[in-house]
Design a protein around this motif. Structure first.
Motif, PDB file in Angstrom:
ATOM      1  N   LEU A 312       0.819  -1.218   0.000  1.00 27.71           N
ATOM      2  CA  LEU A 312       0.000   0.000   0.000  1.00 27.71           C
ATOM      3  C   LEU A 312       0.849   1.263   0.000  1.00 27.71           C
ATOM      4  CD1 LEU A 312      -2.642  -1.177   2.649  1.00 27.71           C
ATOM      5  CD2 LEU A 312      -2.864  -1.230   0.168  1.00 27.71           C
ATOM      6  N   GLU A 313       2.123   1.131   0.387  1.00 21.15           N
ATOM      7  CA  GLU A 313       3.017   2.296   0.437  1.00 21.15           C
ATOM      8  C   GLU A 313       3.908   2.414  -0.799  1.00 21.15           C
ATOM      9  OE1 GLU A 313       5.351   1.465   3.924  1.00 21.15           O
ATOM     10  OE2 GLU A 313       3.587   0.553   4.853  1.00 21.15           O
ATOM     11  N   LEU A 314       3.968   1.373  -1.617  1.00 25.30           N
ATOM     12  CA  LEU A 314       4.901   1.364  -2.743  1.00 25.30           C
ATOM     13  C   LEU A 314       4.556   2.433  -3.780  1.00 25.30           C
ATOM     14  CD1 LEU A 314       5.329  -2.469  -3.475  1.00 25.30           C
ATOM     15  CD2 LEU A 314       6.817  -0.984  -2.115  1.00 25.30           C
ATOM     16  N   LYS A 315       5.597   3.047  -4.335  1.00 20.52           N
ATOM     17  CA  LYS A 315       5.412   3.986  -5.444  1.00 20.52           C
ATOM     18  C   LYS A 315       4.941   3.194  -6.666  1.00 20.52           C
ATOM     19  CE  LYS A 315       9.656   5.374  -5.390  1.00 20.52           C
ATOM     20  NZ  LYS A 315      10.916   6.103  -5.713  1.00 20.52           N
ATOM     21  N   PRO A 316       4.169   3.806  -7.550  1.00 21.61           N
ATOM     22  CA  PRO A 316       3.720   3.106  -8.756  1.00 21.61           C
ATOM     23  C   PRO A 316       4.884   2.498  -9.552  1.00 21.61           C
ATOM     24  CG  PRO A 316       2.494   5.139  -8.502  1.00 21.61           C
ATOM     25  CD  PRO A 316       3.548   5.155  -7.446  1.00 21.61           C
ATOM     26  N   SER A 317       6.014   3.202  -9.602  1.00 23.63           N
ATOM     27  CA  SER A 317       7.169   2.680 -10.347  1.00 23.63           C
ATOM     28  C   SER A 317       7.716   1.410  -9.697  1.00 23.63           C
ATOM     29  CB  SER A 317       8.274   3.741 -10.434  1.00 23.63           C
ATOM     30  OG  SER A 317       8.659   4.152  -9.129  1.00 23.63           O
ATOM     31  N   LEU A 322       7.894  -4.635  -9.499  1.00 23.66           N
ATOM     32  CA  LEU A 322       7.512  -5.872  -8.816  1.00 23.66           C
ATOM     33  C   LEU A 322       6.728  -6.785  -9.763  1.00 23.66           C
ATOM     34  CD1 LEU A 322       7.303  -7.484  -6.093  1.00 23.66           C
ATOM     35  CD2 LEU A 322       5.140  -6.293  -5.711  1.00 23.66           C
ATOM     36  N   LEU A 323       5.752  -6.217 -10.440  1.00 23.89           N
ATOM     37  CA  LEU A 323       4.931  -7.007 -11.370  1.00 23.89           C
ATOM     38  C   LEU A 323       5.787  -7.585 -12.495  1.00 23.89           C
ATOM     39  CD1 LEU A 323       1.808  -4.644 -11.594  1.00 23.89           C
ATOM     40  CD2 LEU A 323       1.962  -6.811 -10.380  1.00 23.89           C
ATOM     41  N   LYS A 393       5.321   0.231 -21.118  1.00 25.17           N
ATOM     42  CA  LYS A 393       5.746   0.477 -19.734  1.00 25.17           C
ATOM     43  C   LYS A 393       5.183   1.810 -19.227  1.00 25.17           C
ATOM     44  CE  LYS A 393       9.966   0.259 -16.930  1.00 25.17           C
ATOM     45  NZ  LYS A 393      11.436   0.112 -16.960  1.00 25.17           N
ATOM     46  N   ARG A 394       5.246   2.846 -20.081  1.00 24.91           N
ATOM     47  CA  ARG A 394       4.721   4.176 -19.681  1.00 24.91           C
ATOM     48  C   ARG A 394       3.224   4.104 -19.406  1.00 24.91           C
ATOM     49  NH1 ARG A 394       8.158   6.090 -23.772  1.00 24.91           N
ATOM     50  NH2 ARG A 394       6.409   6.211 -25.249  1.00 24.91           N
ATOM     51  N   GLU A 395       2.511   3.382 -20.273  1.00 25.88           N
ATOM     52  CA  GLU A 395       1.054   3.284 -20.116  1.00 25.88           C
ATOM     53  C   GLU A 395       0.686   2.489 -18.855  1.00 25.88           C
ATOM     54  OE1 GLU A 395      -1.349   4.869 -21.886  1.00 25.88           O
ATOM     55  OE2 GLU A 395       0.391   5.866 -22.754  1.00 25.88           O
ATOM     56  N   ARG A 396       1.463   1.455 -18.603  1.00 29.46           N
ATOM     57  CA  ARG A 396       1.209   0.663 -17.391  1.00 29.46           C
ATOM     58  C   ARG A 396       1.488   1.476 -16.137  1.00 29.46           C
ATOM     59  NH1 ARG A 396       3.742  -5.024 -19.722  1.00 29.46           N
ATOM     60  NH2 ARG A 396       1.784  -5.788 -20.643  1.00 29.46           N
ATOM     61  N   LEU A 397       2.525   2.286 -16.185  1.00 33.81           N
ATOM     62  CA  LEU A 397       2.854   3.140 -15.043  1.00 33.81           C
ATOM     63  C   LEU A 397       1.728   4.141 -14.807  1.00 33.81           C
ATOM     64  CD1 LEU A 397       4.960   3.789 -12.905  1.00 33.81           C
ATOM     65  CD2 LEU A 397       6.083   5.322 -14.535  1.00 33.81           C
ATOM     66  N   LYS A 398       1.208   4.682 -15.911  1.00 35.16           N
ATOM     67  CA  LYS A 398       0.085   5.625 -15.836  1.00 35.16           C
ATOM     68  C   LYS A 398      -1.136   4.936 -15.195  1.00 35.16           C
ATOM     69  CE  LYS A 398       0.008   8.095 -19.584  1.00 35.16           C
ATOM     70  NZ  LYS A 398      -0.356   8.486 -20.970  1.00 35.16           N
ATOM     71  N   ALA A 399      -1.381   3.691 -15.620  1.00 34.34           N
ATOM     72  CA  ALA A 399      -2.523   2.929 -15.091  1.00 34.34           C
ATOM     73  C   ALA A 399      -2.354   2.650 -13.599  1.00 34.34           C
ATOM     74  CB  ALA A 399      -2.668   1.621 -15.859  1.00 34.34           C
ATOM     75  N   LEU A 400      -1.121   2.376 -13.189  1.00 34.03           N
ATOM     76  CA  LEU A 400      -0.860   2.096 -11.771  1.00 34.03           C
ATOM     77  C   LEU A 400      -0.973   3.362 -10.919  1.00 34.03           C
ATOM     78  CD1 LEU A 400       2.052  -0.497 -12.037  1.00 34.03           C
ATOM     79  CD2 LEU A 400      -0.239  -0.917 -11.165  1.00 34.03           C
ATOM     80  N   LYS A 401      -0.588   4.488 -11.484  1.00 33.65           N
ATOM     81  CA  LYS A 401      -0.760   5.778 -10.764  1.00 33.65           C
ATOM     82  C   LYS A 401      -2.244   6.043 -10.523  1.00 33.65           C
ATOM     83  CE  LYS A 401       3.486   8.116 -12.208  1.00 33.65           C
ATOM     84  NZ  LYS A 401       4.089   9.097 -13.165  1.00 33.65           N
TER      85      LYS A 401
END
Length: 409
Positions: A312-317, A322-323, A393-401
């Motif tokens: 719950l504390e991890l940064k989206p990056s 991890l994934l 990767k950029r889109e996935r990062l956006k989705a995780l944010k």
């Protein structure tokens, strides 16, 4: 020729448990007679035959003599003169040294039924100490029948201790050891298997990395049970309670090995134990030639279980990294098993067994969010090769944010 049902089938029937595998012993017969009746021979070491119709194993009554080191160091003698009692005396435990005929008449020369009623795991004869594999087998039976009140007889435990000190355990092959270990881990109380091995000194020989965890303290605020070895047993117990597969149970057993390397002056903290433990996990994996899926999950859980707890504390990056470490897009099941192992680790703490673990659903949701990124629109924009990989990767990062923001709202 007289045929008897022997071993586990007799034991489990008397215990009122389901009988799965049936072993048969044939007294007063020769190999030639068995072949003449249509039985098919299997194995080169001793005369065992498959029934022409049922396919079940029928072994000629035999005696054995120690002729070398380890599980395979025996010379067998089978002949029509070998009696049922002589065949049964070479077995490991009294509860496994009973036989019955087709009328369910019991032959019990070594008082197995008495030990069943007394809930005692006791060796049949001093020859028990000739076979090192029996140390693992007895510990496995202790794990299986612990819930029914079974304990190991003190004199049997003493023989197991002598075997552990004799150097004979080192003669066991990786394959034989793993077969017993993997079966024991899938019992209802796998932590008892480890406890019995530790009690007789075998754990120090077979898995010194696990044995080293006992007596190593952890911060009481996070671990009310304090002792790392005790915690490992509790995690294993939770894994069994929650019906986890072998991969998860193996990872649970090995996840904290790095804490055994922490210098005493740094106790009870264990900084970077996730990384220091990897070489130990790898060593144990290789020693027993664990299956590839067990090896991979144990290493990943060892390295990333604290990430799971701090999800719950991890940064989206960091979440994305991890994934990707789990190749979650192609191997979602492995990530699910990681999440399960993290939850078992959290529940394997004294008094916290019932505490909720929101990290599990959060991690699953993150995997879904990252996986939902569509590749086709990026292809249509002309991305290809390494550029396509970076765009995904950029889109996935956006989705995780977006996922993290929504979860925090």
């Amino acid at each position: 020729m007289r045929i008897y049902k022997v071993g586990g089938a007799v034991r489990d029937r008397l215990l009122g448990k389901p009988v799965t595998d049936i072993d048969w012993v044939v007294v007063g017969a020769t190999t030639e007679e068995m072949l003449a009746k249509g039985y098919r021979p299997v194995g080169a070491d001793f005369p065992v035959f498959l029934h022409p119709k049922s396919g079940e194993e029928y072994a000629l009554a035999r005696t054995e003599r120690k002729s070398g080191r380890g599980y395979g160091g025996f010379t067998f003698h089978a002949s029509p003169e070998v009696t049922l009692e002589e065949d049964l005396i070479r077995r490991d435990l009294t509860i496994n040294a009973m036989a019955e005929d087709d009328q369910q008449n019991l032959t019990d020369p070594y008082h197995g039924q008495r030990d069943l009623e007394a809930r005692i795991l006791r060796h049949v004869s001093p020859a028990f100490a000739e076979d090192p594999l029996r140390v693992l087998r007895v510990a496995r039976f202790a794990a299986r029948y612990y819930g029914m009140g079974f304990t190991v007889a003190p004199e049997t435990l003493e023989l197991m201790r002598q075997l552990s000190q004799s150097g004979e355990l080192q003669a066991l092959t990786a394959e034989r050891s793993w077969k017993e270990i993997s079966r024991a881990l899938m019992e209802d109380q796998p932590q008892v298997f480890i406890e019995v091995l530790r009690e007789c000194g075998a754990l120090k020989v077979l898995m010194p990395e696990v044995d080293a965890l006992f007596g190593v303290p952890q911060p009481e605020t996070h671990h009310p049970e304090i002792d790392t070895g005790v915690h490992t047993l509790s995690v294993l117990e939770q894994a069994a309670l929650h019906k986890q597969p072998l991969t998860v149970r193996w990872a649970c057993l090995l996840h904290d090995l790095g804490k055994g390397l922490t210098p005493e002056e740094e106790w009870p903290r264990h900084i970077a134990h996730e990384h220091t433990g990897l070489k130990l996990i790898k060593a144990v994996n290789e020693r027993f030639k664990a299956p590839k899926d067990c090896q991979e999950l144990a290493l990943l859980v060892g390295q990333y279980h604290t990430h799971g707890h701090r999800a719950l504390e991890l940064k989206p990056s960091t979440l994305l990294e991890l994934l990707q470490s789990f190749d979650v897009y192609r191997r979602p099941q492995r990530f699910e098993e990681f999440v399960a192992a993290c939850e078992m680790d959290a529940r394997g703490r004294k008094g916290l067994e019932q505490r909720s673990y929101p990290q599990a659903d959060y991690l699953r949701g993150a995997a879904i969010a990252a996986h939902s990124v569509a590749v086709q629109p990026l292809l249509e924009k002309g991305f290809k090769g390494p550029e396509l990989g970076e765009a995904i990767k950029r889109e996935r990062l956006k989705a995780l944010k977006a996922y993290k923001e929504a979860a925090s709202a």
